[in-house]
Design an enzyme around this catalytic site. Sequence first.
Site, PDB file in Angstrom:
ATOM      1  N   THR A   1       0.821  -1.211   0.000  1.00 44.60           N
ATOM      2  CA  THR A   1       0.000   0.000   0.000  1.00 44.60           C
ATOM      3  C   THR A   1       0.855   1.262   0.000  1.00 44.60           C
ATOM      4  OG1 THR A   1      -1.516   1.272   1.400  1.00 44.60           O
ATOM      5  CG2 THR A   1      -0.080  -0.267   2.526  1.00 44.60           C
ATOM      6  N   ASP A   2       0.266   2.351  -0.479  1.00 48.40           N
ATOM      7  CA  ASP A   2       0.978   3.643  -0.434  1.00 48.40           C
ATOM      8  C   ASP A   2       1.101   4.172   0.990  1.00 48.40           C
ATOM      9  OD1 ASP A   2      -1.669   4.378   0.005  1.00 48.40           O
ATOM     10  OD2 ASP A   2      -1.761   5.886  -1.581  1.00 48.40           O
ATOM     11  N   GLU A   3       0.308   3.605   1.924  1.00 45.77           N
ATOM     12  CA  GLU A   3       0.321   4.143   3.289  1.00 45.77           C
ATOM     13  C   GLU A   3       1.671   3.954   3.981  1.00 45.77           C
ATOM     14  OE1 GLU A   3      -3.035   3.559   5.760  1.00 45.77           O
ATOM     15  OE2 GLU A   3      -4.453   3.639   4.108  1.00 45.77           O
TER      16      GLU A   3
ATOM     17  N   TYR B   1      -1.792  -0.295  11.057  1.00 45.98           N
ATOM     18  CA  TYR B   1      -1.938  -0.975   9.754  1.00 45.98           C
ATOM     19  C   TYR B   1      -0.743  -0.685   8.862  1.00 45.98           C
ATOM     20  CZ  TYR B   1      -3.298  -1.520   4.850  1.00 45.98           C
ATOM     21  OH  TYR B   1      -3.298  -1.843   3.512  1.00 45.98           O
TER      22      TYR B   1
ATOM     23  N   SER C   1       2.431  -2.259   9.967  1.00 45.41           N
ATOM     24  CA  SER C   1       2.506  -3.711   9.715  1.00 45.41           C
ATOM     25  C   SER C   1       2.782  -3.978   8.234  1.00 45.41           C
ATOM     26  CB  SER C   1       1.225  -4.416  10.184  1.00 45.41           C
ATOM     27  OG  SER C   1       0.117  -4.076   9.363  1.00 45.41           O
ATOM     28  N   LYS C   2       2.207  -3.171   7.344  1.00 46.57           N
ATOM     29  CA  LYS C   2       2.463  -3.370   5.907  1.00 46.57           C
ATOM     30  C   LYS C   2       3.914  -2.986   5.586  1.00 46.57           C
ATOM     31  CE  LYS C   2       0.004  -4.511   3.008  1.00 46.57           C
ATOM     32  NZ  LYS C   2      -0.396  -5.845   2.485  1.00 46.57           N
TER      33      LYS C   2
HETATM   34  P1  NAD Z   1      -9.758  -7.148   2.344  1.00 43.77           P
HETATM   35  O1  NAD Z   1      -9.746  -6.851   3.815  1.00 43.77           O
HETATM   36  O2  NAD Z   1     -10.979  -6.875   1.562  1.00 43.77           O
HETATM   37  O3  NAD Z   1      -9.395  -8.691   2.109  1.00 43.77           O
HETATM   38  C1  NAD Z   1      -8.385  -9.344   2.819  1.00 43.77           C
HETATM   39  C2  NAD Z   1      -8.561 -10.842   2.595  1.00 43.77           C
HETATM   40  O4  NAD Z   1      -7.511 -11.509   3.312  1.00 43.77           O
HETATM   41  C3  NAD Z   1      -9.887 -11.396   3.139  1.00 43.77           C
HETATM   42  O5  NAD Z   1     -10.470 -12.258   2.197  1.00 43.77           O
HETATM   43  C4  NAD Z   1      -9.485 -12.150   4.393  1.00 43.77           C
HETATM   44  O6  NAD Z   1     -10.331 -13.251   4.687  1.00 43.77           O
HETATM   45  C5  NAD Z   1      -8.077 -12.593   4.031  1.00 43.77           C
HETATM   46  N1  NAD Z   1      -7.251 -12.851   5.227  1.00 43.77           N
HETATM   47  C6  NAD Z   1      -7.098 -12.037   6.298  1.00 43.77           C
HETATM   48  N2  NAD Z   1      -6.283 -12.603   7.185  1.00 43.77           N
HETATM   49  C7  NAD Z   1      -5.884 -13.790   6.653  1.00 43.77           C
HETATM   50  C8  NAD Z   1      -5.030 -14.818   7.085  1.00 43.77           C
HETATM   51  N3  NAD Z   1      -4.403 -14.773   8.283  1.00 43.77           N
HETATM   52  N4  NAD Z   1      -4.826 -15.892   6.272  1.00 43.77           N
HETATM   53  C9  NAD Z   1      -5.462 -15.972   5.081  1.00 43.77           C
HETATM   54  N5  NAD Z   1      -6.299 -15.019   4.619  1.00 43.77           N
HETATM   55  C10 NAD Z   1      -6.507 -13.938   5.403  1.00 43.77           C
HETATM   56  O7  NAD Z   1      -8.494  -6.387   1.774  1.00 43.77           O
HETATM   57  P2  NAD Z   1      -8.306  -5.639   0.370  1.00 43.77           P
HETATM   58  O8  NAD Z   1      -8.782  -4.245   0.503  1.00 43.77           O
HETATM   59  O9  NAD Z   1      -8.801  -6.494  -0.710  1.00 43.77           O
HETATM   60  O10 NAD Z   1      -6.701  -5.586   0.314  1.00 43.77           O
HETATM   61  C11 NAD Z   1      -5.962  -6.674  -0.210  1.00 43.77           C
HETATM   62  C12 NAD Z   1      -4.485  -6.349  -0.130  1.00 43.77           C
HETATM   63  O11 NAD Z   1      -4.217  -5.159  -0.870  1.00 43.77           O
HETATM   64  C13 NAD Z   1      -3.985  -6.075   1.286  1.00 43.77           C
HETATM   65  O12 NAD Z   1      -2.706  -6.627   1.403  1.00 43.77           O
HETATM   66  C14 NAD Z   1      -3.931  -4.566   1.381  1.00 43.77           C
HETATM   67  O13 NAD Z   1      -2.949  -4.143   2.281  1.00 43.77           O
HETATM   68  C15 NAD Z   1      -3.572  -4.193  -0.047  1.00 43.77           C
HETATM   69  N6  NAD Z   1      -4.046  -2.875  -0.502  1.00 43.77           N
HETATM   70  C16 NAD Z   1      -5.358  -2.502  -0.350  1.00 43.77           C
HETATM   71  C17 NAD Z   1      -5.773  -1.271  -0.863  1.00 43.77           C
HETATM   72  C18 NAD Z   1      -7.222  -0.826  -0.739  1.00 43.77           C
HETATM   73  O14 NAD Z   1      -7.518   0.323  -1.089  1.00 43.77           O
HETATM   74  N7  NAD Z   1      -8.142  -1.661  -0.318  1.00 43.77           N
HETATM   75  C19 NAD Z   1      -4.862  -0.416  -1.500  1.00 43.77           C
HETATM   76  C20 NAD Z   1      -3.525  -0.839  -1.611  1.00 43.77           C
HETATM   77  C21 NAD Z   1      -3.134  -2.072  -1.123  1.00 43.77           C
HETATM   78  O1  DAU Z   2      -4.135   4.064   0.496  1.00 48.26           O
HETATM   79  C1  DAU Z   2      -4.366   2.689   0.425  1.00 48.26           C
HETATM   80  C2  DAU Z   2      -5.179   2.256   1.616  1.00 48.26           C
HETATM   81  O2  DAU Z   2      -6.495   2.755   1.420  1.00 48.26           O
HETATM   82  C3  DAU Z   2      -5.202   0.736   1.793  1.00 48.26           C
HETATM   83  O3  DAU Z   2      -3.910   0.286   2.085  1.00 48.26           O
HETATM   84  C4  DAU Z   2      -6.146   0.338   2.949  1.00 48.26           C
HETATM   85  O4  DAU Z   2      -6.234  -1.065   3.041  1.00 48.26           O
HETATM   86  C5  DAU Z   2      -7.517   0.920   2.658  1.00 48.26           C
HETATM   87  O5  DAU Z   2      -8.377   0.649   3.746  1.00 48.26           O
HETATM   88  C6  DAU Z   2      -7.432   2.431   2.415  1.00 48.26           C
HETATM   89  O6  DAU Z   2      -7.120   3.136   3.654  1.00 48.26           O
HETATM   90  P1  DAU Z   2      -7.863   4.500   4.057  1.00 48.26           P
HETATM   91  O7  DAU Z   2      -7.770   4.639   5.526  1.00 48.26           O
HETATM   92  O8  DAU Z   2      -7.425   5.624   3.219  1.00 48.26           O
HETATM   93  O9  DAU Z   2      -9.387   4.101   3.593  1.00 48.26           O
HETATM   94  P2  DAU Z   2     -10.794   4.352   4.314  1.00 48.26           P
HETATM   95  O10 DAU Z   2     -11.840   3.987   3.317  1.00 48.26           O
HETATM   96  O11 DAU Z   2     -10.870   3.760   5.670  1.00 48.26           O
HETATM   97  O12 DAU Z   2     -10.822   5.936   4.486  1.00 48.26           O
HETATM   98  C7  DAU Z   2     -10.683   6.808   3.380  1.00 48.26           C
HETATM   99  C8  DAU Z   2     -10.700   8.226   3.924  1.00 48.26           C
HETATM  100  O13 DAU Z   2     -12.011   8.521   4.439  1.00 48.26           O
HETATM  101  C9  DAU Z   2      -9.746   8.456   5.086  1.00 48.26           C
HETATM  102  O14 DAU Z   2      -9.242   9.770   5.022  1.00 48.26           O
HETATM  103  C10 DAU Z   2     -10.630   8.299   6.320  1.00 48.26           C
HETATM  104  C11 DAU Z   2     -11.959   8.824   5.834  1.00 48.26           C
HETATM  105  N1  DAU Z   2     -13.171   8.206   6.448  1.00 48.26           N
HETATM  106  C12 DAU Z   2     -13.246   6.848   6.496  1.00 48.26           C
HETATM  107  C13 DAU Z   2     -14.347   6.230   7.041  1.00 48.26           C
HETATM  108  C14 DAU Z   2     -14.429   4.726   7.128  1.00 48.26           C
HETATM  109  C15 DAU Z   2     -14.203   9.004   6.881  1.00 48.26           C
HETATM  110  O15 DAU Z   2     -14.143  10.253   6.803  1.00 48.26           O
HETATM  111  N2  DAU Z   2     -15.301   8.389   7.420  1.00 48.26           N
HETATM  112  C16 DAU Z   2     -15.419   7.035   7.530  1.00 48.26           C
HETATM  113  O16 DAU Z   2     -16.454   6.559   8.067  1.00 48.26           O
END
Ligand code: NAD
Ligand code: DAU
Length: 351
Positions: free
Chosen positions: A132-134, A157, A160-161
């Site tokens: 992730t970019d975070e 989070y 950990s990433k």
């Molecule tokens: P998500 O939370 O929707 O899905 C995570 C999946 O991992 C789930 O299906 C869950 O059951 C599985 N999982 C969790 N713990 C596990 C374990 N111990 N063993 C096996 N499976 C397990 O997450 P997502 O949003 O699809 O993100 C997927 C990946 O992409 C993550 O690594 C996240 O850090 C990365 N990522 C997410 C975003 C985003 O915007 N969502 C952006 C950049 C990177």
């Molecule tokens: O940037 C990549 C990341 O984007 C991924 O690595 C993470 O897995 C993914 O969850 C996401 O993280 P964010 O914290 O940016 O996403 P989230 O949807 O939780 O929040 C987006 C923005 O909105 C953030 O600034 C927090 C804000 N927010 C979020 C929630 C859930 C609100 O204002 N209200 C809310 O209820």
Amino acid sequence: MQKSLLITGGAGFIGSHVVRRFLTSFEGYRIVNLDALTYAGNLENLLDVEHNNNYVFVRGDIADTALLASLFQEYDFEGVVHLAAESHVDRSITNPLEFVRTNVLGTVNLLNAARNQWGVETSARRFYHVSTDEVYGSLGAEGLFTEETPYDPRSPYSASKASSDHFVRAWYHTYGLPVVISNCSNNYGANQFPEKLLPLAIHNIQHHKPVPIYGDGRYTRDWLWVEDHARAIEVVYRKGVIGETYNIGGFNEWQNIDLIHALCRIMDQKLGRPAGDSANLITFVKDRPGHDKRYAIDATRIATELGWKPSVTFEQGLEKTVDWYLANTQWLEHVTSGAYQQYYKDQYASR
Ligand code: NAD
Ligand code: DAU
């Protein structure tokens, strides 16, 4: 013997799009999806492919060493695409250890399993870690994250990433494991669990519930349609240089409040409500602790070196997304019943 690829976390949001994409584009390969089915994992995300002959689902934990050893032995995976993780920042603030266990320990366990099975004969192998970019921390008003930006994670989070990224690079430098990493910005699209901003807002608007905006809403995220991320993952998997990192993003920055206003306009239209109706639901609530101000990705490298760029504009992607949630209300109802109710109460009652 049929070649196999392991995808971890394939029942989650991004993982399910990656499984579907790889099943189509890696013809003849067996795709093994290893997922623990936590609250975020949902086999309903993959109903359309579950009977595909080249698809195998294994319910299991990436931190389970014995299970990984037996899977690597049984399938002798040519490659791994590792997405399994705890992914929600707010949950990491209330339960950081779960994030360390899955994201750090689980990733190291997977690295070890690949190394044990592959040994030194790694020429056709590939361990792709999806990050992730975070990990880069928080930007001020100017600038973009490049692949050279120093790591500066601020939440449990992102810490950990970041830690898992470091371990992946350590296995490359120390043991010669053929790794590649990508760091992507915020994804949006179908099948995202409604703890994340966009699906949560869509769900609440549908049900005339308050749409919670943290702090002043002036936090910036860079949004990318999930299917474009899945396409990028395929490109990096196929063409990325071993040992390298690729940033993925949409050059598409939005402040949260502006994004939610844009969503409200689409929702009013789609639901046949008077203009301004959905925006009345916007409610400013207590801020997220340690809330990162701004993320923005410089995705030049993946564009110039690997030839990837997003396929849809944000307007197109957002409309497709809203259409999907409105057409799949059953999916939303299933994931928001049960444990979600308690999570929502705990997360938002005190804000
Ligand atoms: P998500 O939370 O929707 O899905 C995570 C999946 O991992 C789930 O299906 C869950 O059951 C599985 N999982 C969790 N713990 C596990 C374990 N111990 N063993 C096996 N499976 C397990 O997450 P997502 O949003 O699809 O993100 C997927 C990946 O992409 C993550 O690594 C996240 O850090 C990365 N990522 C997410 C975003 C985003 O915007 N969502 C952006 C950049 C990177
Ligand atoms: O940037 C990549 C990341 O984007 C991924 O690595 C993470 O897995 C993914 O969850 C996401 O993280 P964010 O914290 O940016 O996403 P989230 O949807 O939780 O929040 C987006 C923005 O909105 C953030 O600034 C927090 C804000 N927010 C979020 C929630 C859930 C609100 O204002 N209200 C809310 O209820």
